[in-house]
Design a protein around this motif. Structure first.
Motif, PDB file in Angstrom:
ATOM      1  N   VAL A 323      97.241  68.250  54.551  1.00 36.98           N
ATOM      2  CA  VAL A 323      96.588  67.740  55.766  1.00 36.98           C
ATOM      3  C   VAL A 323      95.215  67.166  55.408  1.00 36.98           C
ATOM      4  N   LEU A 324      94.484  67.882  54.562  1.00 29.46           N
ATOM      5  CA  LEU A 324      93.163  67.392  54.136  1.00 29.46           C
ATOM      6  C   LEU A 324      93.288  66.051  53.425  1.00 29.46           C
ATOM      7  N   GLU A 325      94.328  65.944  52.615  1.00 34.32           N
ATOM      8  CA  GLU A 325      94.527  64.703  51.874  1.00 34.32           C
ATOM      9  C   GLU A 325      94.891  63.567  52.837  1.00 34.32           C
ATOM     10  N   SER A 326      95.651  63.898  53.865  1.00 33.00           N
ATOM     11  CA  SER A 326      95.991  62.892  54.873  1.00 33.00           C
ATOM     12  C   SER A 326      94.721  62.370  55.560  1.00 33.00           C
ATOM     13  N   VAL A 327      93.824  63.293  55.897  1.00 33.75           N
ATOM     14  CA  VAL A 327      92.624  62.857  56.625  1.00 33.75           C
ATOM     15  C   VAL A 327      91.597  62.224  55.672  1.00 33.75           C
TER      16      VAL A 327
END
Ligand code: HEM
Length: 456
Positions: A323-327
């Protein structure tokens, strides 16, 4: 405590600032050409059609290239822009980003004139648009209710149940239709977030979401539209009704239990939570699409899920990292704004008082000259700490103004994804993501489609 009084209430004026690079008129126009498409896609509420057009024309990628060129020619900066009626500078260097975010709220105030005008539509007393002692008090209140800094929220058990139930409803629907798309995903996500924030009785209060969406649409126009006072007061009354129940396990319950000075205006803190939880849906769906497009990462995520009981609070570092990588790749706050409250000496020059500092995260996160993996899906960097050490990677901001909902949103999105991944195979139908090629600068969440095959 006195009521909120900010020194920055009048429209900004303009004088010169010595010593820092000043973009030529032509380069200011080019910088505007990079930033305006970002703003046009909707800073407060995404505009579906504009997002689609921007994606097709690769406007986000073009913007990155323009800012790379400016930073090559003007150096570290901050690069001052020749804007009519507003002192403004572009922050293009990671260490400068850190200094500014660490120096929030003094001398770098988060409540810029533009933000106050925009967010005034639906949360004029929100922490993000507050200053001074009242900001400190509102920040304390937000941190207490959101349980900032704790991977599992105080009410994680009740929240986990809501997440699992809504994922099961969505799962049954997509197993039947064979497809997971934006509309189905975001309907389920809104049910989750209304339950988490306001309690189970708010699950189907679509009217609340619709009211907020209209206020956010107006907020997109910042100072260009008058305040929608009647709509805001209807919305506020609805929120207050939900808060009155203080349903156990919800943030509403936390509000009821958290002491607050009258100036905090607890009801006015809630719109920010609802409004910030909405784009987390896009973040989660893009994370799912990226995982499905990267089989090795997907396998690691499935391994982490294993046979855990997903109706209970679970710490899922791999899914959080996805999720962090997505954002990071597709930041939902593509521009962080600060405004100087005094003259600030800087890199041999100075920034004048009331200079708007524009931190273009969508560029900083994707500058392939400073990061080898800028355009790759690389969740590992959030697990080994490399990403946290890079001051240019600030999807949740940093320093005293950093997102107090970070842990809560990572917990709920990662658990929601875990629930969706269990018991079904997923295949990306759109967009096409080639794991060997640089990832696109923009991925339109409204166009994401996954084929679904239940595996029992
Ligand atoms: C993926 C989801 C989210 C992202 C990427 C995100 C990111 C951010 C960022 C970048 C800021 C700083 C904005 C600025 O300095 O101008 C911020 C502020 C804030 N966020 Fe989030 N956020 C998310 C979800 C949430 C959620 C779910 C909540 C609450 C439930 C929340 C509550 C807040 C609050 C209260 C602030 C203002 C903090 C302050 O001014 O001190 N956020 N968020």
């Amino acid at each position: 405590m006195t009521t909120q009084q900010t020194p920055l209430d009048d429209p900004p004026d303009r004088t010169g600032e010595p010593g820092l690079p000043l973009a030529s008129g032509r380069d200011t126009l080019r910088a505007a050409g990079a930033i305006l498409p970002i703003i046009a896609q909707g800073v407060i509420a995404r505009r579906r059609r504009v997002v689609a057009l921007a994606g097709k024309a690769d406007l986000d990628g073009r913007g990155v290239r323009i800012l790379q060129d400016l930073s090559t020619r003007y150096g570290r900066g901050p690069v001052r822009l020749r804007l009519p009626g507003r002192r403004a500078a572009l922050v293009l260097d990671g260490d400068d980003v850190r200094r500014i975010l660490d120096g929030t709220p003094e001398p770098f105030a988060p409540d810029t004139w533009e933000k106050r005008k925009a967010l005034g539509q639906f949360q004029p007393h929100g922490v993000l648009v507050s200053h001074g002692a009242v900001r400190a008090e509102r920040r304390r209140f937000n941190e207490a209710v959101l349980d900032s800094g704790h991977p599992l929220h105080h009410n994680a058990a009740v929240m986990a149940r809501a997440v699992a139930q809504e994922a099961a409803v969505l799962g049954a629907e997509v197993d039947r239709t064979g497809e997971l798309d934006w509309d189905a995903f975001i309907r389920a996500w809104w049910r989750v977030l209304r339950r988490v924030v306001l309690g189970d009785a708010a699950r189907d209060d679509h009217a609340l979401t619709d009211e907020l969406t209209r206020l956010r649409d107006a907020a997109n126009w910042s100072f260009l539209l008058p305040r929608r006072r009647a709509r805001r007061s209807r919305f506020r009354a609805r929120v207050r009704e939900h808060l009155r129940r203080a349903e156990p396990g919800s943030l509403a319950e936390m509000i009821a239990r958290t002491p607050a000075e009258r100036e905090v205006d607890a009801v006015d803190q809630v719109p920010q939570w609802l409004f910030a939880y909405d784009p987390a849906g896009a973040v989660a769906l893009r994370a799912l699409a990226a995982l499905v497009a990267h089989p090795a990462e997907l396998a690691r995520a499935r391994e982490e899920i294993g046979d855990r009981d997903l109706a209970l609070p679970q710490d899922l570092p791999r899914l959080r990292a996805a999720v962090l990588e997505s954002v990071r790749l597709w930041p939902t706050t593509p521009l962080l704004l600060r405004e100087t409250t005094q003259v600030v000496p800087w890199n041999g020059g100075e920034l004048d008082r009331r200079t708007a500092l524009i931190i273009p995260t969508w560029y900083l996160h994707r500058d392939g000259r400073t990061r080898a993996d800028a355009n790759r899906f690389d969740p590992q960097q959030w697990l080994d700490g490399a990403a946290q050490e890079d001051p240019a990677l600030v999807p949740f901001s940093a320093g005293p103004g950093r997102c107090p909902g970070r842990e809560l949103v990572l917990f709920t999105t990662s658990l929601f994804l875990a629930n969706l991944l269990r018991g079904r195979e997923l295949e990306l139908a759109a967009p096409v993501i080639d794991p060997q090629a640089p990832l696109p600068a923009g991925v339109d969440p409204f166009a994401v489609r996954l084929r679904v095959r239940p595996t029992g």
